[in-house]
Scaffold this motif. Sequence first.
Motif, short mmCIF file in Angstrom:
data_model
loop_
_atom_site.label_atom_id
_atom_site.label_comp_id
_atom_site.label_asym_id
_atom_site.label_seq_id
_atom_site.Cartn_x
_atom_site.Cartn_y
_atom_site.Cartn_z
N SER A 1 58.33 75.96 -34.38
CA SER A 1 58.85 77.32 -34.34
C SER A 1 59.26 77.76 -35.74
O SER A 1 58.91 78.85 -36.21
CB SER A 1 60.04 77.37 -33.38
OG SER A 1 60.71 78.60 -33.49
N SER A 2 60.00 76.92 -36.43
CA SER A 2 60.50 77.25 -37.76
C SER A 2 59.34 77.50 -38.72
O SER A 2 59.30 78.52 -39.43
CB SER A 2 61.38 76.10 -38.25
OG SER A 2 61.87 76.38 -39.52
N GLN B 1 65.18 70.48 -44.30
CA GLN B 1 65.97 71.71 -44.22
C GLN B 1 67.41 71.36 -43.83
O GLN B 1 67.73 70.21 -43.58
CB GLN B 1 65.35 72.71 -43.23
CG GLN B 1 64.75 72.11 -41.98
CD GLN B 1 65.74 71.76 -40.91
OE1 GLN B 1 66.69 72.48 -40.71
NE2 GLN B 1 65.54 70.65 -40.23
N PHE B 2 68.26 72.36 -43.76
CA PHE B 2 69.69 72.12 -43.60
C PHE B 2 70.02 71.33 -42.34
O PHE B 2 70.80 70.37 -42.37
CB PHE B 2 70.47 73.44 -43.61
CG PHE B 2 71.95 73.22 -43.68
CD1 PHE B 2 72.60 73.17 -44.91
CD2 PHE B 2 72.71 73.04 -42.53
CE1 PHE B 2 73.96 72.94 -44.99
CE2 PHE B 2 74.07 72.82 -42.60
CZ PHE B 2 74.70 72.77 -43.83
N SER B 3 69.44 71.72 -41.21
CA SER B 3 69.82 70.99 -39.99
C SER B 3 68.89 69.81 -39.71
O SER B 3 68.57 69.50 -38.57
CB SER B 3 69.92 71.94 -38.79
OG SER B 3 68.85 72.85 -38.77
N THR C 1 77.95 63.87 -49.51
CA THR C 1 77.17 64.63 -50.49
C THR C 1 77.26 66.13 -50.26
O THR C 1 77.61 66.57 -49.16
CB THR C 1 75.68 64.20 -50.43
OG1 THR C 1 74.92 65.00 -51.33
CG2 THR C 1 75.10 64.41 -49.03
N TYR C 2 76.92 66.89 -51.28
CA TYR C 2 76.81 68.34 -51.15
C TYR C 2 75.49 68.70 -50.45
O TYR C 2 75.38 69.75 -49.83
CB TYR C 2 76.88 68.95 -52.54
CG TYR C 2 76.68 70.44 -52.61
CD1 TYR C 2 77.38 71.30 -51.77
CD2 TYR C 2 75.81 71.00 -53.53
CE1 TYR C 2 77.21 72.67 -51.83
CE2 TYR C 2 75.63 72.38 -53.60
CZ TYR C 2 76.33 73.21 -52.75
OH TYR C 2 76.16 74.57 -52.83
N PHE D 1 61.28 72.70 -32.39
CA PHE D 1 62.05 73.33 -33.46
C PHE D 1 61.21 73.46 -34.73
O PHE D 1 61.13 74.52 -35.35
CB PHE D 1 63.32 72.52 -33.74
CG PHE D 1 64.05 72.93 -35.00
CD1 PHE D 1 64.90 74.03 -34.98
CD2 PHE D 1 63.85 72.25 -36.20
CE1 PHE D 1 65.56 74.43 -36.15
CE2 PHE D 1 64.51 72.65 -37.36
CZ PHE D 1 65.36 73.74 -37.33
N LEU E 1 72.45 66.37 -41.62
CA LEU E 1 73.50 66.36 -40.60
C LEU E 1 74.29 65.06 -40.67
O LEU E 1 75.50 65.04 -40.51
CB LEU E 1 72.91 66.55 -39.20
CG LEU E 1 72.32 67.94 -38.92
CD1 LEU E 1 71.91 68.06 -37.45
CD2 LEU E 1 73.30 69.06 -39.28
N LYS F 1 57.04 80.72 -37.56
CA LYS F 1 57.69 82.02 -37.64
C LYS F 1 58.08 82.37 -39.08
O LYS F 1 58.21 83.53 -39.44
CB LYS F 1 58.91 82.06 -36.73
CG LYS F 1 58.52 82.04 -35.26
CD LYS F 1 59.75 82.06 -34.39
CE LYS F 1 59.37 82.03 -32.91
NZ LYS F 1 60.55 81.80 -32.06
N LYS F 2 58.30 81.36 -39.88
CA LYS F 2 58.67 81.61 -41.27
C LYS F 2 57.45 82.01 -42.11
O LYS F 2 57.60 82.56 -43.21
CB LYS F 2 59.31 80.35 -41.85
CG LYS F 2 60.01 80.61 -43.17
CD LYS F 2 60.54 79.35 -43.79
CE LYS F 2 61.00 79.68 -45.20
NZ LYS F 2 61.40 78.52 -45.94
N ARG G 1 75.77 64.79 -44.92
CA ARG G 1 76.67 65.87 -45.31
C ARG G 1 77.60 66.28 -44.18
O ARG G 1 78.80 66.21 -44.29
CB ARG G 1 75.84 67.09 -45.77
CG ARG G 1 76.71 68.31 -46.02
CD ARG G 1 75.93 69.53 -46.52
NE ARG G 1 76.62 70.75 -46.13
CZ ARG G 1 76.86 71.78 -46.95
NH1 ARG G 1 76.45 71.76 -48.19
NH2 ARG G 1 77.50 72.83 -46.50
N GLU G 2 77.02 66.70 -43.07
CA GLU G 2 77.83 67.34 -42.03
C GLU G 2 78.65 66.34 -41.21
O GLU G 2 79.65 66.71 -40.61
CB GLU G 2 76.95 68.19 -41.13
CG GLU G 2 76.37 69.42 -41.83
CD GLU G 2 77.44 70.39 -42.31
OE1 GLU G 2 78.08 71.04 -41.46
OE2 GLU G 2 77.65 70.51 -43.54
N LYS G 3 78.22 65.07 -41.15
CA LYS G 3 79.02 64.10 -40.43
C LYS G 3 79.89 63.30 -41.40
O LYS G 3 81.10 63.21 -41.23
CB LYS G 3 78.10 63.15 -39.64
CG LYS G 3 78.84 62.15 -38.79
CD LYS G 3 77.87 61.39 -37.85
CE LYS G 3 78.45 60.05 -37.48
NZ LYS G 3 77.47 58.96 -37.67
#
Lengths: 424, 455
Positions: free
Chosen positions: B360-361, B289-291, B305-306, B357, B296, B364-365, B299-301
């Motif tokens: 929970s994800s 997933q995204f996070s 990549t997209y 995490f 992270l 709950k999803k 992409r985010e650091k």
Amino acid sequence: MDVLNIPYEKYKLANGLETILFKNNSLPFIVINIWYKTGSANEVKGKTGLAHLFEHMMFQGSKNVAKEMHFRYIQESGGTLNASTSFDRTNYFEKLPSNDLELALWLESDRMGFFIDALNQEKLDNQKSVVLNERLERYDNQPYGLAWEKIISTLYPPDHPYSWSTIGFYRDIESYTLDDVSSFFQQYYSPSNASIVIAGNFDTAKTKSLIEKYFGELESKKITSSPEVSTSFLKTIKEMTLEDKVNLERIYISWITEKAYSDDDASLEILSDVLSGSKNARLTKKLVYELELAQDVNAMQFSGKYGGHFMIAATAKPGKSLDTIKEIIFKEISILAEEQIASRELQRSKNVIKSNFVYSLQNIDTVADMLNHYNFYLHEPNSFTFDLNRYTKVNEDDIRKSVIKYLQNNFVDLRIVPVKNNGN
Amino acid sequence: MAINRSKRPQSSGDVNFKLPVILDFELNNRLNIYYCEKNDLPIVRINFLVNSGSKFDPVKFKGLSTLLTMTIDEGAGSLNAFQLSDEFEILGANFSVSSDPDISIITLQVLTENFIEALKLFSSVILKPHLNDDNFNLEKRKLLVRLEQVKAEPDYIADISYEHFLFGNQTAYSFPVLGLEQDIKNIQHQDVRHFYKEKFSPSNSSIVVVGNIDRDTIQQALNEVFGNWKNDSSTRIPEFNLQKFPKNIYIINKEDAVQTEIRIGHLTSKRNDKDFFQKQIMNLVFGGQFSSRLNLNLREKNGYTYGIHSSFSYFKEAGYFSVSTSVDSENTTNALKEIFSEITKIREGITEDELRFAQSSLTKKFPLNFETYRQISLNIRNKIFHSLPDDYYESYVDNINSISRDDVNKTAGDSIQPDALITVLVGDSKKILKQLVREEFGEVTSIGYDDIFIH
């Protein structure tokens, strides 16, 4: 049809934020969908793609939400989320268990009000790099991926806001500064320039008070006015050929048409279905099945707030000529300009469209987004029935008239062909 | 008065979710039906599933299953291809046919008011397809051109080559669903007819219905069209002797490509093996997933990549792990280094926070997976297809919650094997080879896409 009547309540907060509530308690979750009434049409030359880059920056954190935490909070609570940017608007949405409505309101209001507080160069550099890769992945490195950009930049006049693509030019993306980002926020990201839809399982009174709590104190900004645009048709036929890493040649023929929800918009959409929507569609039947000149053919009417165009694309089978394909396309267009389509052809398209309206209601996210969509274009969220009626009202002669009015004008003829010295 | 925004608001109470009820019954001819009544919209969705995917393509006939699915709706019963399509459209029905490595799926979605009429067309495609010579040849020519077309798609090339190198040359999962050019050229009309007769039978098929229709009506309607269908065929499932191969990097050249498509992974255990939930939790943390750690980092650091993601994918007879992304050419090895380093790290395990995490994800999803007619159909299909326990969905949340950090960490150590990683890079090999230091990355093989499937 009763199911297309979506009951809703709409009101405005004092700061101008439009709020639309649609209650549906059949499942235990909830959707928050926000439209900011700004998109790439609000950009200026040299800074194309800024609206989309901005959308990325909105996930980089705000005053009370650290970088990466927006996604993390929603996913931890079992939700899904995303955003998208188009010519006309930018949307952001979350879908999550109904007991975490407040979480989503907190996150969305924090970035609507306090985005600037957390903006910095490192985040911008990172997202520029991500968006450049997005452009490479989805356009530059995709077969035929540059066709759209080439077509709209030729079809629309240079000062028209649809003459550049939403992703933006590579050099423009490289050039964004922190100032560009913060001034875009100041110009367009205001409660008074947004509408929020809450759809799903909620308690109305409680939800209203939560919306007031989180969004009520956000200050409105003065919004830069929308671009003024008039429809202008091409003065000449424009022909272009582009080499690309493809194996089959493809031709795109495009005409300027009309804005979304204008008088001919629906008949042009039906026309696209009549041409290529199924095996029996005229161009598909002729080009793909009877003559086997094309591998595929697709027609579409694109329409937005500031303009629209009609496009036919056909991929030639190896050794078949794009000129012949083009000839047949235009022969079919002249037949359509003279003779009305069969009533069964029209009925087929209408029945498919009607059913698709119902199928689209399966996802509450889609319903929420459509409420915002109709509110934006028609100022009436519950326009499902009105929208469907636009199609049901179209008759055989409307199709003929649309063909005459638009498809006999000048057009752009773009061909994408394999690179000549292709080693593969 | 300004409100305090510094903390995440608390969730308000629990949510109530009731799983949809799934019934199963047999028709007169013992054809299995799985059914779920759903009345929020006037829609009926029906799937016909048949064990006739591309793993059943015989040697030298790769593409047979796809050719059958392409030809099967080109005329049936008293209607030719155009009449059939016309009738479906007049009913406003969505109708489609597709094939994957294991099964072929015929799908109809239609408004309740048109269901009975549409069902007649739907069943005629399954029971009385014309499969005639002319239509077959036209579809065959179309498929051959399609194969030419997809060679220009870097992501397709990467996916197909990756699976081929994972499964080696010898198994039925080693070949693309679309088939191989030289085989398709040799496949004849009678081969497809024979394949149809062999595979399409009540004992080799099942039907899933989710819709706005009651149990008696659907049972009667299905019995009317399918109840007298007889065809005793037995299908032999190909044997799978799966083995892992030593670590290797394959480069497939795409001259002047501005990005490199990357696939990395290896075979793992099957879907119904015991470590499924552990792997699901680990993957969510790693790249699901995204996070996730991968996203992270890359992409985010680093902005290479997209997007990047990892998954455990499951065929009926095999499972595999993969990391998938595309990066700008200049950063190919930078990205590879980060991916390999994350793979090494995940074997050391996840933290308590990451476990919480993920649990929970996922839990709950869970209700969000049962919203649409399509989602419910997919969940039913999944359960039949992988022979999951009867109470699989009822016990899903408890199962996820019962997994401990030790469980996940043991699975991470056992199921991820850096020595067996197959890497496929589709991009400009000149740019890539300049960056690849052999001492660091090990064995590298450059190969043309057209040479991969010579057998």
